[in-house]
Design an enzyme around this catalytic site. Sequence first.
Site, PDB file in Angstrom:
ATOM      1  N   LYS A  75       0.847  -1.207   0.000  1.00  0.00           N
ATOM      2  CA  LYS A  75       0.000   0.000   0.000  1.00  0.00           C
ATOM      3  C   LYS A  75       0.876   1.249   0.000  1.00  0.00           C
ATOM      4  O   LYS A  75       1.888   1.303   0.709  1.00  0.00           O
ATOM      5  CB  LYS A  75      -0.869  -0.017   1.264  1.00  0.00           C
ATOM      6  N   SER A 150      -9.839   1.105   2.543  1.00  0.00           N
ATOM      7  CA  SER A 150      -9.003   1.921   1.695  1.00  0.00           C
ATOM      8  C   SER A 150      -7.868   1.166   0.999  1.00  0.00           C
ATOM      9  O   SER A 150      -7.312   1.664   0.031  1.00  0.00           O
ATOM     10  CB  SER A 150      -8.393   3.050   2.536  1.00  0.00           C
ATOM     11  N   SER A 174      -9.945  -1.184   6.689  1.00  0.00           N
ATOM     12  CA  SER A 174      -9.366  -0.962   5.359  1.00  0.00           C
ATOM     13  C   SER A 174      -8.686  -2.146   4.699  1.00  0.00           C
ATOM     14  O   SER A 174      -8.373  -2.091   3.518  1.00  0.00           O
ATOM     15  CB  SER A 174      -8.371   0.191   5.416  1.00  0.00           C
TER      16      SER A 174
HETATM   17  N1  GLN Z   1     -13.235   3.275   5.803  1.00  0.00           N
HETATM   18  C1  GLN Z   1     -12.679   3.658   7.065  1.00  0.00           C
HETATM   19  C2  GLN Z   1     -12.343   5.130   7.029  1.00  0.00           C
HETATM   20  O1  GLN Z   1     -12.609   5.720   6.063  1.00  0.00           O
HETATM   21  C3  GLN Z   1     -11.496   2.826   7.368  1.00  0.00           C
HETATM   22  C4  GLN Z   1     -10.232   3.343   6.834  1.00  0.00           C
HETATM   23  C5  GLN Z   1      -9.060   2.531   7.229  1.00  0.00           C
HETATM   24  O2  GLN Z   1      -9.192   1.467   7.839  1.00  0.00           O
HETATM   25  N2  GLN Z   1      -7.893   3.061   6.929  1.00  0.00           N
HETATM   26  O3  GLN Z   1     -11.814   5.674   7.956  1.00  0.00           O
END
Ligand code: GLN
Length: 476
Positions: A75, A150, A174
């Site tokens: 990532k 994400s 994410s």
């Molecule tokens: N979708 C969640 C957010 O927008 C999780 C993001 C993540 O785990 N980095 O914060």
Amino acid sequence: MKPLEKVKAIKEGRLTAEKNIKKLLHEIDKNNKKGKKINAVLEVNSNAVNEAREVDKKIKSGKAGKLAGLGIIVKSAINVKGLHASCASKVLEDYESPYDATVIEKIKKEDGIILGMANCDEFASGSSGENSAFGNTLNPAALDRVPGGSSSGSAASVAADFCDLALGSDTGGSIRNPASHCGVVGMKPTYGSVSRYGLIDLAMSLDQIAPVAKDVESCKLLFDVIKGADEKDPISEDFQKFISTPATSSLTRRPTLAHHAYSPPKKLRNKFSHFNLNKIKIGIPKIKISDERIMNVIKKKLDETARDKNWEIKEIDLKHLDLAVQTYYPIVYVEFFSGTRKLDGRRFGKKFEEAAGVEALRRMLGGEEISKAEYEGTYYRKALKAKEIIKKEFEKAFEKFDALILPAAPSLPWKFSERPSFEEEYAYDALTIPANLAEICAISVPAGHIDSVPVGMQIFCKKFDEDFMFSLASEF
Ligand code: GLN
């Protein structure tokens, strides 16, 4: 070939690291930007083939590591020396990492080969991959739908066979969310079990780096390589500590539950992965989700798997589960705001306020607002208190159950043309966030399909119970 078999084949000379890496690079070349345009990979490591040749030399001398010759995509929020940790943002678009994150050092030491950097939601903020400044990632398992986020590019890369394994980061789901939507395996480890050194985090008190893989065994393989205490990350802890020392804290393994009926701690060191999975207690949290078909897929998978076993399966009422989303966002906003203060355009990249996208800006501005002195004790501190309540509730649940099982997401990944409002998107993480707030470990494994779209099932286990969690997950 599964990654574990591949490593074996490479070590036994039936395959070379060079050949493996060239094949993966060919897949990326064929489908990432051209053809189906998965757009999961933002940058390819131009030195990957040379690195593979070095691994092949090591193999000949019998000194290759656990990940020998496997191709890994990372990532873009994790520092890999010489590649760009852009966080899929214009802010850090030109930021070339001057060092390796601890997890990358560990991977390289075991002869894993970093193939490139994955697309993601900007600064890990999002659940669909649509917040990337460099375009959407497609879902290889359902091309008209979002891949989840994400860590969208990490999960899509695994699903599209661009790599053997991938790394993502998980603040509130994410990794598990995109893994579930792309039909692969993704985990969120116990908070503190993997070093965050070199991760550009979304929220420091919640984030963990972890693997995405096609199968549970190779997910565990990569996790075992990256886990453990690191002096560069003060919250990181060693597993061995929890395994070999009968602690007095809530992290203690209780011999009352079936899988914990093990021999004295010292003997346990090498035998930790052998669990008695025949007689365990599984809790199903009572939840309301909009798409009932998802719950049916999960229950069917559980029934099929439990059929020949003495598993005790019961519903459990977790009263504070509903508070998870409201607790999570104030923490994320405030910690993210604080993290962005170094992005002032002088040391790294462009000035955050001038180059960030809508969602990242919303979080930064929201965080600035609610951390003002006049709100002292109103949002962040209250959220931290709620987090403690949720954590305690899970600790209690794990006195009765070995694992909790629930869906990874409340609905199927949406179609690109049907993006919900940001409030709806926040609510969408309701089933993954609790594990981050409770600091426990969790994994999403494929459970089935609805209209050919993958559905993921989550397993929650208590802190530092990863080995048991993997064993249980492999049953599914
Ligand atoms: N979708 C969640 C957010 O927008 C999780 C993001 C993540 O785990 N980095 O914060």
